[in-house]
Design a protein around this motif. Sequence first.
Motif, PDB file in Angstrom:
ATOM      1  N   PHE A 122      -2.450  42.727  25.985  1.00 46.93           N
ATOM      2  CA  PHE A 122      -1.266  42.895  26.832  1.00 46.93           C
ATOM      3  C   PHE A 122      -0.335  41.684  26.691  1.00 46.93           C
ATOM      4  N   ILE A 123      -0.890  40.502  26.731  1.00 44.90           N
ATOM      5  CA  ILE A 123      -0.082  39.283  26.609  1.00 44.90           C
ATOM      6  C   ILE A 123       0.545  39.197  25.222  1.00 44.90           C
ATOM      7  N   ALA A 124      -0.221  39.511  24.194  1.00 47.89           N
ATOM      8  CA  ALA A 124       0.261  39.395  22.815  1.00 47.89           C
ATOM      9  C   ALA A 124       1.345  40.417  22.492  1.00 47.89           C
ATOM     10  N   GLY A 125       1.462  41.463  23.286  1.00 46.26           N
ATOM     11  CA  GLY A 125       2.421  42.524  23.001  1.00 46.26           C
ATOM     12  C   GLY A 125       3.859  42.203  23.338  1.00 46.26           C
ATOM     13  N   ASN A 126       4.128  41.029  23.931  1.00 49.72           N
ATOM     14  CA  ASN A 126       5.482  40.735  24.374  1.00 49.72           C
ATOM     15  C   ASN A 126       5.700  39.220  24.354  1.00 49.72           C
ATOM     16  N   ASP A 127       6.784  38.759  23.748  1.00 48.88           N
ATOM     17  CA  ASP A 127       7.065  37.325  23.668  1.00 48.88           C
ATOM     18  C   ASP A 127       7.265  36.701  25.045  1.00 48.88           C
ATOM     19  N   ARG A 129       5.833  37.577  27.846  1.00 43.48           N
ATOM     20  CA  ARG A 129       4.515  37.389  28.458  1.00 43.48           C
ATOM     21  C   ARG A 129       3.809  36.181  27.849  1.00 43.48           C
ATOM     22  N   LYS A 130       3.951  36.003  26.535  1.00 44.01           N
ATOM     23  CA  LYS A 130       3.319  34.857  25.874  1.00 44.01           C
ATOM     24  C   LYS A 130       3.852  33.551  26.460  1.00 44.01           C
ATOM     25  N   GLN A 131       5.173  33.485  26.669  1.00 39.62           N
ATOM     26  CA  GLN A 131       5.783  32.272  27.232  1.00 39.62           C
ATOM     27  C   GLN A 131       5.400  32.089  28.697  1.00 39.62           C
ATOM     28  N   LEU A 132       5.372  33.184  29.442  1.00 37.10           N
ATOM     29  CA  LEU A 132       5.090  33.119  30.875  1.00 37.10           C
ATOM     30  C   LEU A 132       3.641  32.721  31.149  1.00 37.10           C
ATOM     31  N   ILE A 133       2.712  33.350  30.459  1.00 39.55           N
ATOM     32  CA  ILE A 133       1.289  33.092  30.704  1.00 39.55           C
ATOM     33  C   ILE A 133       0.812  31.920  29.862  1.00 39.55           C
ATOM     34  N   GLY A 134       1.245  31.877  28.622  1.00 41.62           N
ATOM     35  CA  GLY A 134       1.027  30.722  27.759  1.00 41.62           C
ATOM     36  C   GLY A 134      -0.407  30.399  27.380  1.00 41.62           C
ATOM     37  N   MET A 135      -1.316  31.328  27.545  1.00 42.82           N
ATOM     38  CA  MET A 135      -2.693  31.044  27.156  1.00 42.82           C
ATOM     39  C   MET A 135      -3.394  32.332  26.765  1.00 42.82           C
ATOM     40  N   LYS A 136      -4.509  32.149  26.130  1.00 42.27           N
ATOM     41  CA  LYS A 136      -5.340  33.289  25.759  1.00 42.27           C
ATOM     42  C   LYS A 136      -6.605  33.233  26.609  1.00 42.27           C
ATOM     43  N   PHE A 137      -7.006  34.370  27.144  1.00 38.84           N
ATOM     44  CA  PHE A 137      -8.204  34.408  27.969  1.00 38.84           C
ATOM     45  C   PHE A 137      -9.451  34.367  27.099  1.00 38.84           C
ATOM     46  N   LEU A 138     -10.495  33.770  27.632  1.00 39.55           N
ATOM     47  CA  LEU A 138     -11.794  33.694  26.968  1.00 39.55           C
ATOM     48  C   LEU A 138     -12.799  34.521  27.762  1.00 39.55           C
ATOM     49  N   PRO A 139     -13.855  34.995  27.122  1.00 35.15           N
ATOM     50  CA  PRO A 139     -14.873  35.769  27.855  1.00 35.15           C
ATOM     51  C   PRO A 139     -15.450  35.005  29.049  1.00 35.15           C
ATOM     52  N   SER A 140     -15.470  33.675  28.963  1.00 33.59           N
ATOM     53  CA  SER A 140     -16.003  32.886  30.077  1.00 33.59           C
ATOM     54  C   SER A 140     -15.064  32.874  31.291  1.00 33.59           C
ATOM     55  N   ASP A 141     -13.835  33.366  31.138  1.00 34.98           N
ATOM     56  CA  ASP A 141     -12.879  33.403  32.240  1.00 34.98           C
ATOM     57  C   ASP A 141     -13.158  34.517  33.246  1.00 34.98           C
ATOM     58  N   THR A 142     -14.024  35.465  32.899  1.00 33.67           N
ATOM     59  CA  THR A 142     -14.328  36.555  33.814  1.00 33.67           C
ATOM     60  C   THR A 142     -15.526  36.198  34.672  1.00 33.67           C
ATOM     61  N   ARG A 143     -15.521  36.765  35.866  1.00 30.63           N
ATOM     62  CA  ARG A 143     -16.671  36.568  36.747  1.00 30.63           C
ATOM     63  C   ARG A 143     -17.645  37.712  36.542  1.00 30.63           C
ATOM     64  N   ALA A 144     -18.890  37.417  36.526  1.00 32.91           N
ATOM     65  CA  ALA A 144     -19.909  38.461  36.331  1.00 32.91           C
ATOM     66  C   ALA A 144     -20.241  39.164  37.631  1.00 32.91           C
TER      67      ALA A 144
END
Length: 144
Positions: A122-127, A129-144
Amino acid sequence: MEHILNFYGTDFDPVLLPTHLEIFANSFPKDKGVFLSSLLDFFQSSPPHVLELMSQVDLLMQLMLVMPATNAVSELSFSAVGRIKSYRCSTMSQQRLNNLMLLHVHKTCTDRLSLVDVANDFIAGNDHRKQLIGMKFLPSDTRA
């Protein structure tokens, strides 16, 4: 056979269909078992000249693939539309409702999706969004 010919009318040739079914019965491997997946594998792996010998069976398979086995999916879809629309108070667009219904009907597939991958796509689909969020999520970012 008669039921198929009556139901589909001129879609099938009443002379060729029985012959093509016999060719198919003799060509289909007996050890595979008659499962939809083995039938699909057989038709996808057959050369074009073999499929021409069974064109009526090929057409029958195509019709079987688009025909629902029961109305259960459509009944579930209609009941889900009522729940989703009442929950959202009919303020959503038709496109959003269609998308939610697609996710609901194919719940088993959507449950297997990785939310991290969905968020990153979703973030990669729009420039913007890339500027606004500015990061890529990692699997460790989710809560189990």
